[in-house]
Design an enzyme around this catalytic site. Sequence first.
Site, mmCIF file in Angstrom:
data_model
loop_
_atom_site.group_PDB
_atom_site.id
_atom_site.type_symbol
_atom_site.label_atom_id
_atom_site.label_comp_id
_atom_site.label_asym_id
_atom_site.label_seq_id
_atom_site.Cartn_x
_atom_site.Cartn_y
_atom_site.Cartn_z
ATOM 1 N N GLU A 168 -7.517 -38.362 -26.339
ATOM 2 C CA GLU A 168 -6.321 -38.516 -25.496
ATOM 3 C C GLU A 168 -5.452 -39.632 -26.040
ATOM 4 O O GLU A 168 -5.941 -40.717 -26.360
ATOM 5 C CB GLU A 168 -6.773 -38.841 -24.072
ATOM 6 C CG GLU A 168 -5.625 -38.991 -23.087
ATOM 7 C CD GLU A 168 -6.149 -39.142 -21.665
ATOM 8 O OE1 GLU A 168 -6.908 -38.266 -21.210
ATOM 9 O OE2 GLU A 168 -5.819 -40.147 -21.021
ATOM 10 N N THR A 177 -0.691 -38.029 -22.553
ATOM 11 C CA THR A 177 -0.422 -38.278 -21.137
ATOM 12 C C THR A 177 1.084 -38.259 -20.859
ATOM 13 O O THR A 177 1.910 -38.300 -21.776
ATOM 14 C CB THR A 177 -1.014 -39.625 -20.665
ATOM 15 O OG1 THR A 177 -0.393 -40.679 -21.395
ATOM 16 C CG2 THR A 177 -2.516 -39.673 -20.884
ATOM 17 N N ARG A 179 -0.956 -34.203 -10.218
ATOM 18 C CA ARG A 179 0.019 -34.707 -9.258
ATOM 19 C C ARG A 179 0.691 -35.953 -9.809
ATOM 20 O O ARG A 179 1.867 -36.165 -9.619
ATOM 21 C CB ARG A 179 -0.673 -35.032 -7.938
ATOM 22 C CG ARG A 179 0.233 -35.748 -6.991
ATOM 23 C CD ARG A 179 -0.177 -35.557 -5.584
ATOM 24 N NE ARG A 179 -0.801 -36.746 -5.051
ATOM 25 C CZ ARG A 179 -0.977 -36.942 -3.743
ATOM 26 N NH1 ARG A 179 -0.587 -36.030 -2.878
ATOM 27 N NH2 ARG A 179 -1.560 -38.019 -3.303
ATOM 28 N N ASP A 196 0.348 -40.387 -10.377
ATOM 29 C CA ASP A 196 0.239 -41.503 -9.449
ATOM 30 C C ASP A 196 1.620 -41.844 -8.886
ATOM 31 O O ASP A 196 2.624 -41.586 -9.534
ATOM 32 C CB ASP A 196 -0.364 -42.714 -10.164
ATOM 33 C CG ASP A 196 -1.859 -42.547 -10.353
ATOM 34 O OD1 ASP A 196 -2.507 -42.033 -9.409
ATOM 35 O OD2 ASP A 196 -2.376 -42.892 -11.420
ATOM 36 N N ALA A 255 -1.465 -31.175 -6.872
ATOM 37 C CA ALA A 255 -1.589 -30.587 -8.212
ATOM 38 C C ALA A 255 -1.843 -29.079 -8.157
ATOM 39 O O ALA A 255 -1.416 -28.342 -9.045
ATOM 40 C CB ALA A 255 -2.709 -31.283 -8.980
ATOM 41 N N ASP A 266 -12.844 -33.918 -1.813
ATOM 42 C CA ASP A 266 -12.326 -34.008 -3.185
ATOM 43 C C ASP A 266 -12.880 -32.868 -4.043
ATOM 44 O O ASP A 266 -12.161 -32.300 -4.878
ATOM 45 C CB ASP A 266 -12.709 -35.370 -3.779
ATOM 46 C CG ASP A 266 -11.749 -35.788 -4.878
ATOM 47 O OD1 ASP A 266 -10.523 -35.572 -4.706
ATOM 48 O OD2 ASP A 266 -12.206 -36.284 -5.911
ATOM 49 N N LYS A 289 -8.216 -26.025 -7.188
ATOM 50 C CA LYS A 289 -7.385 -26.030 -8.406
ATOM 51 C C LYS A 289 -7.941 -25.037 -9.428
ATOM 52 O O LYS A 289 -7.188 -24.346 -10.108
ATOM 53 C CB LYS A 289 -7.320 -27.449 -8.994
ATOM 54 C CG LYS A 289 -6.561 -28.443 -8.102
ATOM 55 C CD LYS A 289 -6.275 -29.775 -8.787
ATOM 56 C CE LYS A 289 -7.442 -30.689 -8.876
ATOM 57 N NZ LYS A 289 -7.063 -32.065 -9.321
HETATM 58 C C1 LIG Z 1 -7.978 -36.573 -17.109
HETATM 59 C C2 LIG Z 1 -6.858 -37.226 -16.335
HETATM 60 C C3 LIG Z 1 -5.595 -37.324 -16.913
HETATM 61 C C4 LIG Z 1 -4.552 -37.939 -16.225
HETATM 62 N N1 LIG Z 1 -3.323 -38.006 -16.834
HETATM 63 C C5 LIG Z 1 -2.280 -38.563 -16.166
HETATM 64 C C6 LIG Z 1 -0.978 -38.590 -16.747
HETATM 65 O O1 LIG Z 1 -0.781 -38.131 -17.873
HETATM 66 N N2 LIG Z 1 0.027 -39.155 -16.037
HETATM 67 C C7 LIG Z 1 -0.167 -39.670 -14.770
HETATM 68 O O2 LIG Z 1 0.775 -40.162 -14.160
HETATM 69 N N3 LIG Z 1 -1.388 -39.637 -14.183
HETATM 70 C C8 LIG Z 1 -2.442 -39.093 -14.847
HETATM 71 N N4 LIG Z 1 -3.679 -39.049 -14.254
HETATM 72 C C9 LIG Z 1 -3.868 -39.658 -12.932
HETATM 73 C C10 LIG Z 1 -3.637 -38.641 -11.788
HETATM 74 O O3 LIG Z 1 -2.344 -38.115 -11.857
HETATM 75 C C11 LIG Z 1 -3.856 -39.384 -10.483
HETATM 76 O O4 LIG Z 1 -5.203 -39.785 -10.364
HETATM 77 C C12 LIG Z 1 -3.382 -38.697 -9.218
HETATM 78 O O5 LIG Z 1 -3.418 -39.636 -8.149
HETATM 79 C C13 LIG Z 1 -4.224 -37.507 -8.811
HETATM 80 O O6 LIG Z 1 -3.853 -36.423 -9.535
HETATM 81 P P1 LIG Z 1 -4.503 -34.982 -9.275
HETATM 82 O O7 LIG Z 1 -3.830 -34.086 -10.220
HETATM 83 O O8 LIG Z 1 -5.957 -35.043 -9.246
HETATM 84 O O9 LIG Z 1 -3.946 -34.717 -7.773
HETATM 85 P P2 LIG Z 1 -4.405 -33.732 -6.630
HETATM 86 O O10 LIG Z 1 -5.403 -32.748 -7.115
HETATM 87 O O11 LIG Z 1 -3.169 -33.207 -5.992
HETATM 88 O O12 LIG Z 1 -5.147 -34.695 -5.621
HETATM 89 C C14 LIG Z 1 -4.495 -35.867 -5.111
HETATM 90 C C15 LIG Z 1 -5.191 -36.348 -3.858
HETATM 91 O O13 LIG Z 1 -4.903 -35.441 -2.787
HETATM 92 C C16 LIG Z 1 -6.101 -34.944 -2.221
HETATM 93 N N5 LIG Z 1 -5.790 -33.565 -1.823
HETATM 94 C C17 LIG Z 1 -5.552 -32.517 -2.621
HETATM 95 N N6 LIG Z 1 -5.233 -31.422 -1.890
HETATM 96 C C18 LIG Z 1 -5.262 -31.808 -0.589
HETATM 97 C C19 LIG Z 1 -4.996 -31.150 0.638
HETATM 98 N N7 LIG Z 1 -4.664 -29.866 0.682
HETATM 99 N N8 LIG Z 1 -5.083 -31.874 1.781
HETATM 100 C C20 LIG Z 1 -5.420 -33.176 1.749
HETATM 101 N N9 LIG Z 1 -5.687 -33.866 0.603
HETATM 102 C C21 LIG Z 1 -5.608 -33.184 -0.538
HETATM 103 C C22 LIG Z 1 -7.140 -35.068 -3.335
HETATM 104 O O14 LIG Z 1 -8.468 -35.120 -2.854
HETATM 105 C C23 LIG Z 1 -6.720 -36.381 -3.953
HETATM 106 O O15 LIG Z 1 -7.173 -37.462 -3.184
HETATM 107 C C24 LIG Z 1 -4.763 -38.466 -14.920
HETATM 108 C C25 LIG Z 1 -6.034 -38.366 -14.345
HETATM 109 C C26 LIG Z 1 -7.076 -37.761 -15.031
HETATM 110 C C27 LIG Z 1 -8.437 -37.684 -14.411
#
Ligand SMILES: Cc1cc2nc3c(=O)[nH]c(=O)nc-3n(C[C@H](O)[C@H](O)[C@H](O)COP(=O)(O)OP(=O)(O)OC[C@H]3O[C@@H](n4cnc5c(N)ncnc54)[C@H](O)[C@@H]3O)c2cc1C
Length: 321
Positions: A30, A61, A120, A122, A141, A174, A181
């Site tokens: 990465e 990223t 999604r 941060d 996401a 989670d 997804k």
């Molecule tokens: C491998 C990896 C790569 C990453 N790369 C980047 C990057 O390039 N840029 C960046 O900005 N960030 C990046 N991140 C960080 C990531 O974007 C954050 O951790 C973000 O907060 C969560 O993203 P997600 O896609 O898992 O979100 P989601 O899957 O949408 O989850 C977000 C939160 O919402 C909760 N949730 C989901 N659906 C529901 C629902 N229906 N009701 C209630 N709660 C729900 C989940 O449990 C979680 O707590 C990366 C993380 C990882 C692990």
Amino acid sequence: MTSEHSERPSVSVVDRIAEIAKGRTPFSVEFFPPRDEAGEAQLWRAARAFEPMGPAFVSVTYGAGGTTRDRTARIVGELASTTSLLPVAHLTAVGHSVDELRGLIDSFAAVGVRNLLALRGDPQGGVRQEWVKHPEGLEYAVELVELIGAAGDFHVGVASFPEGHPRAVDLDADTANLVAKLRAGAEYSISQMFFDVDDYLRLRDRVCAADPEQGAKPLIPGLMPITSLRSVRRMVELMDSEIPATVLDRLTRAAGDGPEEDRDAVRREGIALATEMGQRLIDEGAPSLHFCTLNFARATSEVLANLGMIEQASPAPSIRR
Ligand SMILES: Cc1cc2nc3c(=O)[nH]c(=O)nc-3n(C[C@H](O)[C@H](O)[C@H](O)COP(=O)(O)OP(=O)(O)OC[C@H]3O[C@@H](n4cnc5c(N)ncnc54)[C@H](O)[C@@H]3O)c2cc1C
């Protein structure tokens, strides 16, 4: 460039992993989009160093905003057109309307990038800030997975969290989100980096128990070879996580009690730790190992060499890390 690559069959991360796994454990790396020219030169040195080692894919990223976002698209396009590496572009929902996201997805396709990691993202102010959805954007996401799926011939991955996402109600909720997804069309997940292999194994068990079909999709563990105590502390802060006490103990002992940390000793310990984790993950049947490299090849290649996954570490004499 565009026409040449848009005619290429779209190779997926999962196919690439399966192909490599016939001979050895696959790995991927990465990168992050650098802020300036010097940082970009470093990224390309790392990309060229990794290329002959045959990573399954290289992911880049997606930043919180501004120029680094444009750099992600440009860099993955250049990786697709000028190297033999398979690029994966991270894409986040943060700060984008659905129309903008559609435009971005098209622009990745236009530069020959068909593998996207749907996230999604941060909150723009930092990981501890409140998440605010763009008024015309997406909340989770899973919706981005669906949007990319509707956009055509793409291969989608998602994030997974061995310790649970910091905002999740609990581990089961989670896990249910990860399964949702995957059911929405994600072909694999890449995990947040972690330091306790049991957390990864427990996540894998939870997903398999919740939905065996989705549990069969690759859950790729994320690792980071630690090269400095200061940088790993900063990294876990960005993740809103903690370093387990046993790991911190080993690193602080290596750092010594002088005014400056003994960086060579910390680096040796960090590489030993990543090697031990990598070996256990391989023994436990992890499909592939994903390394967060901070755009440096040397530490990751040392771990790969220790694990017998490449013949020797990247020489790259000028690249300390
Ligand atoms: C491998 C990896 C790569 C990453 N790369 C980047 C990057 O390039 N840029 C960046 O900005 N960030 C990046 N991140 C960080 C990531 O974007 C954050 O951790 C973000 O907060 C969560 O993203 P997600 O896609 O898992 O979100 P989601 O899957 O949408 O989850 C977000 C939160 O919402 C909760 N949730 C989901 N659906 C529901 C629902 N229906 N009701 C209630 N709660 C729900 C989940 O449990 C979680 O707590 C990366 C993380 C990882 C692990």
